[in-house]
Design an enzyme around this catalytic site. Sequence first.
Site, PDB file in Angstrom:
ATOM      1  N   GLU A 175     -33.018 -49.815 -36.186  1.00 34.13           N
ATOM      2  CA  GLU A 175     -33.898 -48.970 -35.374  1.00 34.13           C
ATOM      3  C   GLU A 175     -34.849 -49.888 -34.614  1.00 34.13           C
ATOM      4  OE1 GLU A 175     -35.833 -46.125 -37.887  1.00 34.13           O
ATOM      5  OE2 GLU A 175     -33.943 -45.233 -38.543  1.00 34.13           O
ATOM      6  N   THR A 188     -22.843 -51.271 -32.765  1.00 30.81           N
ATOM      7  CA  THR A 188     -21.619 -51.888 -32.247  1.00 30.81           C
ATOM      8  C   THR A 188     -20.515 -50.841 -32.156  1.00 30.81           C
ATOM      9  OG1 THR A 188     -22.217 -54.032 -33.185  1.00 30.81           O
ATOM     10  CG2 THR A 188     -19.890 -53.692 -32.668  1.00 30.81           C
ATOM     11  N   ASP A 201     -20.513 -58.002 -48.828  1.00 29.76           N
ATOM     12  CA  ASP A 201     -19.807 -59.067 -49.538  1.00 29.76           C
ATOM     13  C   ASP A 201     -18.464 -59.375 -48.881  1.00 29.76           C
ATOM     14  OD1 ASP A 201     -21.936 -58.930 -51.198  1.00 29.76           O
ATOM     15  OD2 ASP A 201     -20.895 -57.895 -52.828  1.00 29.76           O
ATOM     16  N   ARG A 259     -17.874 -61.628 -58.497  1.00 29.78           N
ATOM     17  CA  ARG A 259     -19.070 -61.338 -57.707  1.00 29.78           C
ATOM     18  C   ARG A 259     -19.265 -62.462 -56.693  1.00 29.78           C
ATOM     19  NH1 ARG A 259     -25.387 -61.032 -59.734  1.00 29.78           N
ATOM     20  NH2 ARG A 259     -26.212 -60.451 -57.704  1.00 29.78           N
ATOM     21  N   GLU A 262     -24.904 -58.665 -38.680  1.00 29.68           N
ATOM     22  CA  GLU A 262     -24.499 -58.621 -40.101  1.00 29.68           C
ATOM     23  C   GLU A 262     -25.438 -59.486 -40.953  1.00 29.68           C
ATOM     24  OE1 GLU A 262     -22.481 -56.359 -40.267  1.00 29.68           O
ATOM     25  OE2 GLU A 262     -21.515 -56.384 -42.224  1.00 29.68           O
TER      26      GLU A 262
END
Lengths: 416, 369
Positions: free
Chosen positions: A142, A173, A267, A341, A393
Amino acid sequence: MIDFELSPRIKATKNMIHMFAESAVRPVARQYDEQEHEKPWDLLNMVQKVMGGGVAGAFGTEKKEDKGEEESKEKKPKETNLAGAVTVEEIFWGDAGIALSFPGPGLGGAAVQASGTPEQKEKFLARFSGDKPVWGAMAITEPEAGSDTANIKTTAVLDGDEWVLNGEKIFVTSGKSALEDSEGFVVVWATVDRSAGRAGIKPFIVEHGTPGMQITKIEDKMGIRCSDTVSISFMDCRIPKENILGSPEVVDKTKTEGFKKVMATFDATRPLVAAMAIGVGQAALDFLREYLTEEGVELRYGINPHRMTSLERDVMQMEADLKAARLLTWRALWMLDNGLRNDLQASMAKAKAGLAVTRITQKAVEIMGPLGYSRELLLEKWMRDSKINDIFEGTGQIQLLVTARRILGFSREQLK
Amino acid sequence: MVSFELSDEQKMVQETVNSFAADQMEPLMRECDEQNSIPEEVISKGWELGLLGGCIPEEYEGFGEELSTVTGLIALEELAWGDLSMALHLMAPSVLAISVLDQGTEEQKKQILPAFCGEEFKAASSALVEPYYNFCPSALRTTAVNDGDEYVINGKKCLVPLAQESENMLVFAATAPGMGFAGVDAFIIPVSTKGVKVGEREKNMGIKALATYPVTFKDCRVPAASRLGGEAGCDFLRLLSRSRLALAALAVGMSRRALEHSRDYATQRIAFGEPIGSRQAIAFMIAEMAIEVDATRLLAWEAAWRCDRNIDFEKEAALAKNYAADMAMMVCDRGVQIMGGHGYVRDNPVELWFRNARGFAAFEGFVMV
């Protein structure tokens, strides 16, 4: 066993995509940079037919295939995410702007894939494998909330069977592609209770053509001009109650599950953005080396760096940085493919690749002098295009923040 | 298929060497640096790890099955994590041993290798670096001229490790000056050979505990049979590249230790009411250090993997070594910077790592995988 050899399957894909990028994407790269806001429709239609929306930016589709594999051949080692990165690198080698404009689920689709209910997945993801190009988009940013997503002010209020959205989103995008150029959707992040902070922020799926939603601006950008970036305004925009993304516990405003789940898509997407950067960096480096070879310049890698010419040192540094970025990226995706992870490694890869490629392309322009500065060559375009990879990103600084928190074992409160 | 997972054997090597480094090496690091010496005991215990003997096949009395360069790098990283000087001392014989193993004639292998498979540490030296500004291994000033059944070696070397206590050394000299890497050969010679003069022990900024010497060769005549690889000579660039990989791994190990130290300090040191790591100025330095340590390790591993697969790796090894030298200096400099004044005093290990780190730009040869 440490191994850096791509599987035969990935190698074959890589070669195929490279040929495609070279023959179909690269030749029109300049044209769609100069003709901003126009789409290479012939190419996009072809991409949709051949690849069914499963290429660059099609993270959701990649994952869908992934699930099928998991059920059928459980023991086969997975490499879906790594394959995605190799594919992305090759297409972006062709052209970053065009690659970003390829149809597919995009980040919005990835969010649905990551946290949607089975019904939502079926309803919203099927459209991407049709005959016509369709785009998915994600609206987080925003005017007053960029990296600080917790500061989102767009509101969602439940009114009977509908959510009512009000607010403004920017830097979406493929927003125009999703909402005006195709029958796509946008995943909009809005707060159901500002006093609940991050826990109150939920993702909502808004279909193309929903009344009360309007594209208010299409950004003119420094690079990746083929890809549309838009502002969207929501004025009493009503969507069905079931369009809140995720299961009931996700919707619970005391819990941050929904926020976390969608954040977890980073991730996968951060290393892919790194791969995008690496594709552009490789393009610049390939061009530079070919040019130098034609000019009869020999690069002596093994000698003392202080005996090298400044040019040799620069090229050596560029090559090492690019390779380091690629290996960090592969590692992050290998971990994801193996169920480990990888949030730390994903951010490390993105931080390294974003900055390295920004520098590599700038250096390539510098080395080529007036030729590098001229729009006759694509180098200057690659320099403009690559800058976005250190921004979207999660900026390079956000990646360092995530990395540092993990290394130091600090929470977001302990390291702001 | 791409994989970043260590094999069980590699995990075991990593664990074993790391616990040796933590228990035996690190506690002695400061004292060794101040005293300019390393207790024999730690070297002989380190030798028991069998890192070199494990690379040598049974036919030469070793107990190695296969020479994996990647595994070698894993072991070296852990050693340097403990202490760089001790790692270099312990692995100094590797240059002679691995060079002979990789490129020696059958006779040379039989003659040289068994000595490194025993229970006791066997010192061996190598002489590559020369005391000139802008030294480059492709342009050695030390020459070896063929004269009948002999070669005559002339020139000056420096940073020759363990020259005093070694029986044999591997000397690199130009047999065809002006031919670059292709014009360099290596000679296996006893340190006692006439014409070899080992000078006074050197005083270096870092790696102080490692004994290094200047060595002069004056009309030093050695038999032609001492030429590595016999009449065919050797592939010098390949050997140099193996050594560069080893140096890169050592740089990674030491830098990783400096990173961990900085990390711990940044979480514990309180300033302005909170840990200094809570400030981005410190946190971002640490994040970049972590990224570059990992990046360097992967560059070195990839080059080593190529070597193990018999793919050209010389360029990759050079990139990795140069990258590692820059990375080590960056990481250790920041290690000092993060600790401020505390990093500058010798009570603290970071100043030692900082001095050691600068050496990687000058080091060539030294160790090999």
